[in-house]
Design an enzyme around this catalytic site. Structure first.
Site, mmCIF file in Angstrom:
data_model
loop_
_atom_site.group_PDB
_atom_site.id
_atom_site.type_symbol
_atom_site.label_atom_id
_atom_site.label_comp_id
_atom_site.label_asym_id
_atom_site.label_seq_id
_atom_site.Cartn_x
_atom_site.Cartn_y
_atom_site.Cartn_z
ATOM 1 N N ASP A 22 -6.407 0.266 -5.763
ATOM 2 C CA ASP A 22 -6.261 -1.163 -5.749
ATOM 3 C C ASP A 22 -5.155 -0.946 -4.932
ATOM 4 O O ASP A 22 -4.543 -0.838 -4.172
ATOM 5 C CB ASP A 22 -5.061 -1.035 -7.544
ATOM 6 C CG ASP A 22 -4.948 -2.167 -7.651
ATOM 7 O OD1 ASP A 22 -4.104 -2.163 -9.042
ATOM 8 O OD2 ASP A 22 -5.357 -3.172 -7.609
ATOM 9 N N GLY A 23 -4.694 -2.421 -4.860
ATOM 10 C CA GLY A 23 -3.521 -3.101 -3.784
ATOM 11 C C GLY A 23 -3.703 -3.828 -2.651
ATOM 12 O O GLY A 23 -3.091 -3.511 -1.438
#
Lengths: 270, 280
Positions: free
Chosen positions: B36-37
């Site tokens: 994620d990210g």
């Protein structure tokens, strides 16, 4: 002399803290060491036996292993020290929050949390008074629906004790929860109790229900099951509570311990 | 140039030494990653849209390398969720093209797959993917089917709820076929008697057998980068006794220190989690 006193005090404090951390570290790792790979107790015993026997030569391999073992312990000692310091900092913060000094905690918008779930270890669940205290705190924060979970179902057994002790109502099914009197709604927290049997075992029952309904129902074409079918089946069994917005884990590690999987899809787990 | 190589190889030696120290304690068998990210990283670094995903790929490769060096046998990564299909079509197409390119790259000689003898599985509802990606995925699975050292599970078009529904569907289908077969043999009468009904009931082992993730044991650690605390419909069924770790670093920024911290925490909680697993 005053400088010397301060120095002595600092050294004493360091020894006390170091001792406390060391003891904590030793007790925690005593259990871990039983599971380690490659360096069992057998090696240390052969190490000492080797010395008392004819050849007192410790082989290079064994001394390397001992060195790694010591380094591993040092690494874990540092980690334990870090967590110890973190606990002290958290305790200080809690004191400051309770005394009302930290302004940012004064206005907690708890209306945002529709449903809160709590996962605890079954040993902790035995302390019913602490559970009740926690529920009272949550009530003070303004949470309306709490789901209490522990693996073995200890909380389910103390259902009456918990719901009887305060303004808590027990949620038997989602229909009953919806029926709560709106006038009293402000003060009553609905509490749901869950255990491991509401997780995977409930999905198995739902699967059997769907099998009977759609496959044995006598339809000619092959049914295609979807998420809504499964959700309906779970409701029918009685395990279809609301999805928690926040899940609090009370335990040594952040792990949801088998909380019903269908409900924690987008839950924040802390 | 020579200095860089010296620096690089001394870092490798230090890393291997660190892993040898860690190996004194229990090493996790299966680690799962939620990558994620990437989009936040692209925004932070002022890159163009989609470049965050490309920047995330080297981070993935280095994490795989570290895990396999440490001795972790199974690694699962959450590459693409069914929910992600709801994003803008250009972004979805970009990610699909990137995945196709990287999957084809896995089959090349010098890739990590051959270096560590990795068997690759693509886990999820592959029918939802477009044709070229699905073909590349199936080719990769076939090509690595004989590798036995380590396993990589790439979750594409996967959500845990879809996995559970799919498993229920397949279990029901299997029971139905069994019942039809036994009707043919004459073992069941017209009215299904109670004993037969029990035998035909779906059990937990049937559901677990039909899960997409049935090819691997339950994960020991689940690492989600970018500090979010949600599971986002990933491995909900399998993470009952799994340690959850959420470093605040974004996925392209994740490094060795996060892995080491996760493993140290795993070792600290190992006996507690083993006890929990035995209780079930």
């Amino acid at each position: 002399p005053r400088g010397a006193n301060v120095r002595v005090l600092a050294v004493v404090l360091l020894i006390v803290v170091g001792g406390a951390v060391g003891l904590r570290h030793a007790s925690e790792l005593q259990r871990v060491c039983r599971f380690n790979n490659g360096f069992g107790r057998g090696d240390t015993e052969s190490l000492s036996l080797g010395c008392s026997g004819e050849n007192c030569v410790i082989s290079l391999g064994q001394s390397c292993n001992l060195g790694l073992f010591l380094l591993w312990h040092i690494l874990h000692f540092i980690v334990t020290f870090w967590y110890f310091a973190l606990r002290i900092a958290n305790a200080l913060e809690s004191c400051l929050i309770s005394s009302g000094l930290l302004k940012k905690y004064k206005a907690l918008c708890s209306g945002k949390i529709q449903c809160l779930a709590i996962v605890m270890d079954s040993k902790d669940a035995d302390q019913t008074s602490k559970v009740i205290e926690l529920l009272q705190w949550l009530g003070a924060l303004g949470v309306k629906y709490v789901c209490l979970y522990d693996t073995e179902g200890v909380l389910k057994k103390s259902k009456e004790a918990i719901t009887g002790s305060g303004r808590f109502s027990h949620a038997k099914s989602s229909e009953e929860a919806a029926k709560t009197d709106p006038l009293l709604d402000q003060e009553i927290i609905t509490v749901e109790f869950a255990s491991f049997s509401d997780g995977k075992a409930a999905v198995v029952k739902a699967a059997n229900l769907l099998f009977v309904k759609y496959y044995l129902g006598g339809e000619q074409e092959e049914p295609i099951l979807s998420e809504s079918h499964v959700a309906e089946a779970l409701e029918a069994i009685g395990c279809g509570g609301p999805d928690p917005d926040l899940l609090l884990v009370y335990g040594p590690g952040r792990c949801h311990l088998g909380f019903p999987a269908w409900r924690i899809r987008y839950t924040e787990i802390v | 140039m020579g200095e860089d190589r010296f620096f690089g190889s001394s870092l490798t030696i230090l890393r291997r030494f660190l892993f040898r120290i860690l190996a004194v304690g229990p090493i996790p068998n299966h680690i799962a990653f939620i990558m994620d990210g990437n989009r936040r990283y692209a925004k932070k670094q002022n890159l163009e849209q989609g470049a965050g995903h490309k920047a995330g790929f080297p981070a993935l490769m280095s994490m795989l390398k570290y895990c396999y060096e440490l001795g972790v046998k199974f690694i699962t990564v959450y590459a693409f969720s069914i929910d992600n299909f709801k994003r803008r079509p250009e972004e979805v197409q970009y990610v699909m093209d990137l995945m196709q390119e990287k999957i084809e790259g896995l089959l090349k000689e010098e890739s990590i797959v051959n270096q560590y003898g990795v068997r690759v599985y693509f886990v999820g509802n592959l029918k939802l993917l477009n044709e070229p990606v699905r073909v590349a995925a199936e080719k990769a699975m076939l090509a690595t089917a004989n590798n036995t050292n380590t396993v990589l599970l790439i979750c594409m078009a996967y959500t845990s709820s879809d996995e559970i529904v799919h498993s229920i569907q397949n279990s029901c289908q299997e029971k139905w076929d069994q019942m039809q077969a036994s009707k043919v043999n004459g073992a069941c009468n017209g009215d299904i008697c109670k004993q037969e009904k029990e035998r035909c009931a779906i059990k937990l082992v049937d559901l677990e057998k039909h899960m997409y993730m049935g090819v691997a044991p339950d994960p020991d650690i689940l690492i989600r980068s970018s500090g979010e605390m949600r599971l986002s419909n990933f491995l909900l069924w399998q993470s009952a006794n799994c340690l959850l770790y959420s470093p605040s670093a974004l996925w392209p920024e994740i490094g060795l220190r996060h892995l080491v911290w996760a493993v140290l925490n795993f070792q600290r909680n190992h006996s507690y989690l083993e006890k929990k697993k035995k209780q079930l």
